[in-house]
Design a protein around this motif. Structure first.
Motif, PDB file in Angstrom:
ATOM      1  N   VAL A 311       0.879  -1.175   0.000  1.00 22.86           N
ATOM      2  CA  VAL A 311       0.000   0.000   0.000  1.00 22.86           C
ATOM      3  C   VAL A 311       0.911   1.217   0.000  1.00 22.86           C
ATOM      4  O   VAL A 311       1.732   1.400   0.906  1.00 22.86           O
ATOM      5  N   LEU A 312       0.780   2.069  -1.017  1.00 23.53           N
ATOM      6  CA  LEU A 312       1.661   3.220  -1.202  1.00 23.53           C
ATOM      7  C   LEU A 312       0.887   4.511  -0.961  1.00 23.53           C
ATOM      8  O   LEU A 312      -0.128   4.767  -1.623  1.00 23.53           O
ATOM      9  N   ALA A 313       1.365   5.316  -0.014  1.00 26.32           N
ATOM     10  CA  ALA A 313       0.809   6.644   0.233  1.00 26.32           C
ATOM     11  C   ALA A 313       1.771   7.686  -0.317  1.00 26.32           C
ATOM     12  O   ALA A 313       2.995   7.598  -0.117  1.00 26.32           O
ATOM     13  N   CYS A 330       5.289   6.686   1.579  1.00 28.10           N
ATOM     14  CA  CYS A 330       5.258   5.713   2.675  1.00 28.10           C
ATOM     15  C   CYS A 330       4.543   4.484   2.154  1.00 28.10           C
ATOM     16  O   CYS A 330       3.368   4.558   1.780  1.00 28.10           O
ATOM     17  N   TYR A 331       5.257   3.382   2.100  1.00 23.18           N
ATOM     18  CA  TYR A 331       4.624   2.152   1.606  1.00 23.18           C
ATOM     19  C   TYR A 331       4.781   1.043   2.644  1.00 23.18           C
ATOM     20  O   TYR A 331       5.783   0.964   3.363  1.00 23.18           O
ATOM     21  N   ARG A 385      -4.668   3.417 -12.180  1.00 20.86           N
ATOM     22  CA  ARG A 385      -6.020   2.866 -12.012  1.00 20.86           C
ATOM     23  C   ARG A 385      -6.415   2.020 -13.215  1.00 20.86           C
ATOM     24  O   ARG A 385      -7.102   0.997 -13.081  1.00 20.86           O
ATOM     25  N   SER A 386      -6.018   2.450 -14.399  1.00 19.05           N
ATOM     26  CA  SER A 386      -6.340   1.667 -15.597  1.00 19.05           C
ATOM     27  C   SER A 386      -5.605   0.332 -15.609  1.00 19.05           C
ATOM     28  O   SER A 386      -6.023  -0.606 -16.302  1.00 19.05           O
ATOM     29  N   GLN A 387      -4.514   0.215 -14.824  1.00 15.93           N
ATOM     30  CA  GLN A 387      -3.768  -1.035 -14.726  1.00 15.93           C
ATOM     31  C   GLN A 387      -4.254  -1.929 -13.586  1.00 15.93           C
ATOM     32  O   GLN A 387      -3.617  -2.916 -13.253  1.00 15.93           O
ATOM     33  N   GLY A 388      -5.373  -1.566 -12.977  1.00 15.81           N
ATOM     34  CA  GLY A 388      -5.954  -2.404 -11.933  1.00 15.81           C
ATOM     35  C   GLY A 388      -5.550  -2.032 -10.523  1.00 15.81           C
ATOM     36  O   GLY A 388      -5.875  -2.757  -9.578  1.00 15.81           O
ATOM     37  N   ILE A 389      -4.831  -0.918 -10.338  1.00 17.64           N
ATOM     38  CA  ILE A 389      -4.417  -0.469  -9.002  1.00 17.64           C
ATOM     39  C   ILE A 389      -5.535   0.378  -8.400  1.00 17.64           C
ATOM     40  O   ILE A 389      -6.091   1.260  -9.071  1.00 17.64           O
ATOM     41  N   THR A 390      -5.867   0.124  -7.165  1.00 16.06           N
ATOM     42  CA  THR A 390      -6.949   0.833  -6.497  1.00 16.06           C
ATOM     43  C   THR A 390      -6.437   2.155  -5.938  1.00 16.06           C
ATOM     44  O   THR A 390      -5.387   2.206  -5.291  1.00 16.06           O
ATOM     45  N   LEU A 391      -7.179   3.229  -6.187  1.00 14.18           N
ATOM     46  CA  LEU A 391      -6.838   4.551  -5.670  1.00 14.18           C
ATOM     47  C   LEU A 391      -7.753   4.851  -4.485  1.00 14.18           C
ATOM     48  O   LEU A 391      -8.970   4.941  -4.640  1.00 14.18           O
ATOM     49  N   MET A 392      -7.170   4.979  -3.296  1.00 14.13           N
ATOM     50  CA  MET A 392      -7.927   5.257  -2.084  1.00 14.13           C
ATOM     51  C   MET A 392      -7.683   6.685  -1.635  1.00 14.13           C
ATOM     52  O   MET A 392      -6.592   7.226  -1.830  1.00 14.13           O
ATOM     53  N   LYS A 393      -8.714   7.273  -1.035  1.00 10.62           N
ATOM     54  CA  LYS A 393      -8.622   8.654  -0.561  1.00 10.62           C
ATOM     55  C   LYS A 393      -8.934   8.708   0.927  1.00 10.62           C
ATOM     56  O   LYS A 393      -9.858   8.042   1.402  1.00 10.62           O
ATOM     57  N   THR A 394      -8.162   9.496   1.634  1.00 10.17           N
ATOM     58  CA  THR A 394      -8.414   9.722   3.057  1.00 10.17           C
ATOM     59  C   THR A 394      -8.595  11.216   3.301  1.00 10.17           C
ATOM     60  O   THR A 394      -8.086  12.048   2.545  1.00 10.17           O
ATOM     61  N   ALA A 395      -9.329  11.524   4.359  1.00 13.71           N
ATOM     62  CA  ALA A 395      -9.569  12.920   4.723  1.00 13.71           C
ATOM     63  C   ALA A 395      -8.611  13.297   5.846  1.00 13.71           C
ATOM     64  O   ALA A 395      -8.821  12.920   7.008  1.00 13.71           O
ATOM     65  N   GLY A 396      -7.529  14.010   5.514  1.00  8.80           N
ATOM     66  CA  GLY A 396      -6.588  14.436   6.521  1.00  8.80           C
ATOM     67  C   GLY A 396      -5.540  13.382   6.832  1.00  8.80           C
ATOM     68  O   GLY A 396      -5.414  12.361   6.150  1.00  8.80           O
ATOM     69  N   ALA A 421       3.130  12.029   4.099  1.00  3.93           N
ATOM     70  CA  ALA A 421       2.802  10.735   3.486  1.00  3.93           C
ATOM     71  C   ALA A 421       2.561   9.668   4.544  1.00  3.93           C
ATOM     72  O   ALA A 421       1.635   8.849   4.430  1.00  3.93           O
ATOM     73  N   MET A 422       3.362   9.668   5.604  1.00  5.40           N
ATOM     74  CA  MET A 422       3.173   8.686   6.659  1.00  5.40           C
ATOM     75  C   MET A 422       1.880   8.951   7.434  1.00  5.40           C
ATOM     76  O   MET A 422       1.187   8.022   7.855  1.00  5.40           O
ATOM     77  N   GLY A 423       1.525  10.233   7.602  1.00  5.52           N
ATOM     78  CA  GLY A 423       0.257  10.543   8.252  1.00  5.52           C
ATOM     79  C   GLY A 423      -0.935  10.060   7.445  1.00  5.52           C
ATOM     80  O   GLY A 423      -1.916   9.549   7.999  1.00  5.52           O
ATOM     81  N   VAL A 424      -0.874  10.192   6.116  1.00  7.02           N
ATOM     82  CA  VAL A 424      -1.945   9.684   5.248  1.00  7.02           C
ATOM     83  C   VAL A 424      -2.040   8.169   5.342  1.00  7.02           C
ATOM     84  O   VAL A 424      -3.132   7.590   5.407  1.00  7.02           O
TER      85      VAL A 424
END
Length: 463
Positions: A311-313, A330-331, A385-396, A421-424
Motif C-alpha cells: 500500500v503506497l501513500a 510511505c509504503y 487505475r487503468s492497470q488495476g491499481i486501487t486509488l484510495m482517498k483519506t480525509a486528513g 505521506a506517513m500521516g496519510v
C-alpha cells in the motif's frame, strides 16, 4: 290344537333369530364399507391361527377377548364416523367458500391447497386472480425501504453527483426506527461503510445482506437463503470457509469487512438480566473488527498470487514557478508489518515517482483528498487505475509522533513531505482497523534517496 300352540313359539323364535342374523350381517357390511375393509386388521393385528390357538386355553379368556374386540369395534366406529363427518363439513365449507366466500364463524378452516404450500416454502410467488403476484419478504423489504435502492450519501447526494461519497449512506430517521434490532445493528455499520462488503458473524456462519448478498451470489455463486430470513436478501458461508470466500472477494476488487460477535452467550445473558435500561437488547453485540483490501491481505494462502502486496501513500509539495516537487512516500507490507518512509526531489514529469510505482507494483495508492494534486500526478494515478491499481482517498492525516522510534521522529521532523505521506498512510490503516498492529511494531525503515543504483539497492533490501 295343543301341538299348533307349541309350534307357534318355535316359529317366532326362528324368525327372530333369522332377522337378528340379517341385521348383524348388515351392520358388519356397513362397518367394512366405512373403514375400507380394514376393521379386522385394526382391531386384531394377529393372524387368525394364533388367535384360535390362544383361545384354546380357556372359554373364559375367549369371552373376555371377544368383549375387548367388540369394545374396540365401537370405539373405532365412533372415531371413523366423527372423522367422516368432519371431512364432509370441510368439503361443504370449501364449496361454499369457492362460490360465495362468506366469513367463517365456526369450525376448522378449510385445508389449503398443497401446491400453494409448496410454492410458499420454495419462496416462489403465487399469482392471484387479478394478475398480481404475492410479494416475498425480500420484495416487501425493498418496497418499504426505498432508500436501499435510491441511494444517497450522508450529505444526501445521489450516485451521479460529482462529489458523491460512496463510503456513506443516508437513512431517513422514520424508516430506521421501524427496523428490527438486528436490522438496526446491521445498517448502523453499513451506513458508515457502504462501499465495504460486510460479512456478519451469526452463529457458525458469516452472512451478507441486501446489496452485499447480491455481490456474494454473483461472485461466490452462493444461493439466496429462502424463507425471508431477516426480511432482507441473504447469503451465507460457514465459518470454516470464510478465508476462502474472503480471498475470492478481495481478488475481485472488493473491500470486505469482518463483523464479529463481541460477547459470549453467557455474557449476553448476564447483560439482559442486568437492571441497566440500556442493556436489554435481545441480540448479541457485534462490531466491525477488520477491513481487508487487496493490499492488506495477511493470509495469502488462498490467493492466486503470493507476491508482496504494498500500500503506497504519496504526498507532494509543488513549487509554483517550476512545477518541481518534493515527493514524500510511505509504503507498507501488511503481511510482514514492514513500513518504509522516504522523500526525494522529482522533476516536472514525476519520473522517479513513476519509477517507484513500477518497481513496487502497489495494490493500492492512497492520497489525501484534502490536499491539492498536480496535473502530472493526476495523470499518473489515472494510468495506474487503468492497470488495476486501487486509488484510495483519506480525509486528513494522523499525528506521526506517536509510538515511533526516535530516529524516525527526527527524520520526519526534517522532511515534511515524508511526514505527510506517513500521516496519510496511518489514517488509512486506522480506517482498516489495523493501524496499531502495523505501526506499533517499530519495524520502520527510512529510504531517503530514490535514484539510480540506490533504487535497485532498495529493491534488494525489500526482498
Amino acid at each position: 290344537m295343543q301341538c299348533n300352540q307349541r309350534r307357534a313359539p318355535l316359529a317366532c323364535r326362528f324368525c327372530i333369530l333369522r332377522i337378528s342374523g340379517i341385521l348383524l350381517a348388515l351392520n358388519m357390511r356397513r362397518k367394512l364399507r366405512v373403514t375400507g375393509g380394514r376393521v379386522s386388521q385394526r382391531i386384531s393385528p394377529n393372524p387368525p391361527g394364533s388367535f384360535i390357538a390362544r383361545n384354546r386355553t380357556g372359554k373364559g379368556e375367549g369371552r373376555k377377548r371377544k368383549r375387548i374386540v367388540e369394545d374396540e369395534e365401537d370405539d373405532l366406529e365412533d372415531h371413523l364416523e366423527n372423522q367422516e363427518q368432519r371431512s364432509s363439513q370441510y368439503e361443504s365449507q370449501t364449496r361454499q367458500d369457492l362460490t360465495t366466500e362468506p366469513k367463517q364463524k365456526h369450525g376448522h378452516p378449510p385445508l389449503p391447497d398443497r401446491s400453494t404450500i409448496r410454492e410458499k416454502l420454495l419462496g416462489l410467488s403465487q399469482c392471484t386472480e387479478d394478475g398480481n403476484a404475492d410479494e416475498t419478504p425480500e420484495q416487501l423489504w425493498t418496497k418499504k425501504n426505498p432508500w436501499t435502492t435510491n441511494v444517497r450519501d450522508a450529505e444526501r447526494r445521489r450516485e451521479d453527483h460529482p462529489e458523491y461519497d460512496p463510503s456513506s449512506l443516508y437513512i431517513p430517521a422514520v424508516p430506521f426506527e421501524k427496523l428490527t434490532p438486528f436490522q438496526k445493528q446491521f445498517w448502523n455499520i453499513k451506513k458508515e461503510h457502504f462501499d465495504v462488503i460486510l460479512m456478519f458473524k451469526k452463529g457458525k456462519f458469516y452472512e451478507m445482506y441486501d446489496r452485499d448478498a447480491d455481490i456474494g451470489a454473483s461472485v461466490l455463486n452462493l444461493n439466496y437463503t429462502g424463507g425471508g430470513r431477516v426480511d432482507m436478501r441473504c447469503v451465507g458461508v460457514p465459518e470454516q470457509a470464510f478465508a476462502k470466500h474472503l480471498a475470492r472477494l478481495v481478488e475481485a476488487g472488493y473491500k470486505v469487512g469482518r463483523v464479529e460477535q463481541t460477547e459470549t452467550t453467557n455474557a449476553a445473558k448476564k447483560r439482559r438480566n442486568s437492571h441497566e435500561p440500556t442493556a436489554k437488547s435481545q441480540i448479541c453485540q457485534r462490531a466491525l473488527v477488520r477491513i481487508v483490501t487487496k493490499g492488506t491481505v495477511i493470509d495469502t494462502n488462498n490467493l492466486s498470487s503470493h507476491q508482496q502486496r504494498y500500500v503506497l501513500a504519496v504526498e507532494e509539495l509543488v513549487e509554483k514557478d517550476t512545477n518541481l516537487a518534493t515527493v514524500g512516500v510511505c509504503y507498507v507490507d501488511a503481511s510482514e508489518n514492514a513500513v518504509y518512509v522516504g522523500e526525494f526531489e522529482d522533476d516536472e514529469r514525476r519520473t522517479w515517482l513513476e519509477t517507484l510505482m513500477v518497481l513496487l507494483r502497489p495494490k493500492e495508492i492512497v492520497i489525501n483528498c484534502m490536499g491539492v494534486m498536480s496535473t502530472v500526478f493526476q495523470q499518473i494515478t489515472s494510468y495506474q487505475r487503468s492497470q488495476g491499481i486501487t486509488l484510495m482517498k483519506t480525509a486528513g492525516t494522523l499525528d506521526t509522533n506517536v509510538d515511533l522510534p526516535r530516529y524516525v521522529k527526527e527524520y520526519l521532523a526534517e522532511h515534511k513531505s515524508a511526514e505527510a505521506a506517513m500521516g496519510v498512510c496511518r489514517k488509512y490503516f486506522q480506517y482498516l482497523r489495523i493501524e496499531n498492529e502495523v505501526f506499533s511494531m517499530g519495524n520502520v525503515k527510512i529510504q531517503s534517496v530514490v535514484r539510480g543504483i540506490q533504487l535497485q539497492d532498495m529493491d534488494a533490501d525489500k526482498k
